[in-house]
Design an enzyme around this catalytic site. Structure first.
Site, PDB file in Angstrom:
ATOM      1  N   CYS A  59       0.870  -1.174   0.000  1.00  0.00           N
ATOM      2  CA  CYS A  59       0.000   0.000   0.000  1.00  0.00           C
ATOM      3  C   CYS A  59       0.909   1.227   0.000  1.00  0.00           C
ATOM      4  O   CYS A  59       1.660   1.436   0.959  1.00  0.00           O
ATOM      5  CB  CYS A  59      -0.908  -0.012   1.221  1.00  0.00           C
ATOM      6  SG  CYS A  59      -1.906   1.483   1.392  1.00  0.00           S
ATOM      7  N   CYS A  81      -5.139   6.142  -3.606  1.00  0.00           N
ATOM      8  CA  CYS A  81      -4.507   4.812  -3.586  1.00  0.00           C
ATOM      9  C   CYS A  81      -3.101   4.981  -4.138  1.00  0.00           C
ATOM     10  O   CYS A  81      -2.928   5.292  -5.326  1.00  0.00           O
ATOM     11  CB  CYS A  81      -5.317   3.825  -4.433  1.00  0.00           C
ATOM     12  SG  CYS A  81      -4.502   2.218  -4.627  1.00  0.00           S
ATOM     13  N   GLY A  82      -2.099   4.789  -3.300  1.00  0.00           N
ATOM     14  CA  GLY A  82      -0.719   5.061  -3.700  1.00  0.00           C
ATOM     15  C   GLY A  82      -0.213   4.164  -4.814  1.00  0.00           C
ATOM     16  O   GLY A  82       0.405   4.636  -5.772  1.00  0.00           O
ATOM     17  N   THR A  83      -0.454   2.861  -4.703  1.00  0.00           N
ATOM     18  CA  THR A  83      -0.005   1.960  -5.771  1.00  0.00           C
ATOM     19  C   THR A  83      -0.801   2.211  -7.048  1.00  0.00           C
ATOM     20  O   THR A  83      -0.282   2.051  -8.155  1.00  0.00           O
ATOM     21  CB  THR A  83      -0.134   0.482  -5.343  1.00  0.00           C
ATOM     22  OG1 THR A  83      -1.470   0.235  -4.869  1.00  0.00           O
ATOM     23  CG2 THR A  83       0.880   0.132  -4.263  1.00  0.00           C
TER      24      THR A  83
END
Length: 271
Positions: free
Chosen positions: A81, A213-215
């Site tokens: 994450c 959402c980082g990814t």
């Protein structure tokens, strides 16, 4: 007694706890995680927000400054994450951990090793830059791109991301048979006139849209490059507008993969 903390990475929020000296095994239970993350009856943060998008545990690791354990709000794990990575670096700093090299934390997550550096501090907000894994898996899929940036993502470019029914289209893409049996997070991206990417994400494991959402933001930036590979060679930089915060992604194309992948953005302690 285990103390619970709350962190937010660009609006993506997490229950976080220190597992170095306390027995935190009960918090690895899917049922316990789901209870704490429940948006109606879960953990109540100091600002009154209830529940979370996920739970993280910081533990010791013999080869790194710390280990990051991440779980979605439904208790599923085994993935990275990006917003959580920034938040756990901020948490490590708040706990008084010192990077072995004096400046950059080295930590390991489900997808492998990462680094994290605090670039700025402003009260309870820290600007954190983390290095993501190299990206080797990417290919066209449906009417967009599939990429694995530590978590599986589908990215679709649209004229206006604000006009997308994320609940409907996100859920449909998340469960598309092409991504079975694991599924994929679904990202929808539009491009502003100045080149800023606007990203909205339907996250599996949360089964709803999250504020960031980082990814997924990382996957969206690389997908933007894949759509226009004629961009200049060398390091690439993308500015990203999530729902309530701005982030940045940097990376370098290297033959058949992408390396030097960095995600930069805010990490807030909620107290």
């Amino acid at each position: 007694m285990v103390q619970l903390h709350k962190y937010s990475g660009a609006g993506n929020d997490f229950v976080v706890l220190d597992g170095r000296t306390e027995d935190v095994s009960a918090f690895r239970s899917a049922q316990r995680i789901a209870e704490l993350c429940d948006r109606r009856s879960g953990f109540v943060a100091a600002d009154g927000r209830v529940g979370a998008d996920g739970l993280m545990i910081l533990t010791d690791d013999p080869d790194y400054d710390f280990r990051m354990e991440y779980y979605n709000s439904d208790g599923s794990g085994g993935m990275m994450c990006g917003n959580g990575g920034r938040c756990i670096v901020a948490f490590a700093d708040a706990l008084g951990l010192q990077p072995a090299d004096g400046r950059v934390f080295r930590f390991v997550a489900a997808d492998g090793p990462h680094t994290g550096e605090i670039l700025a501090r402003d009260g309870d907000r820290k600007t954190v830059r983390i290095r993501m894994i190299d990206v080797h898996t990417f290919h066209p899929a449906l009417d967009g791109w599939f990429l694995d940036t530590g978590t599986r993502h589908f990215v679709r470019f649209v004229p206006d991301v604000e006009a997308v029914d994320i609940e409907k289209e996100g859920r449909q893409a998340r469960w598309d048979p092409l991504f079975a049996p694991v599924g994929a997070n679904a990202n929808f991206v539009s491009v502003d006139p100045d080149g800023t990417l606007r990203v909205r994400t339907f996250e599996k494991g949360v089964e709803a849209e999250t504020l960031a959402c980082g990814t997924g933001i990382t996957a969206s930036a690389i997908a933007a490059f894949l759509c226009h590979p004629e961009r200049s060679e060398g390091s690439q930089h993308y500015d990203i507008q999530a729902r309530i915060a701005r982030l940045a992604v940097d990376f370098r194309p290297e033959g058949d993969h992408f390396t030097d992948v960095y995600l930069t953005g805010p990490a807030d302690e909620i107290r």
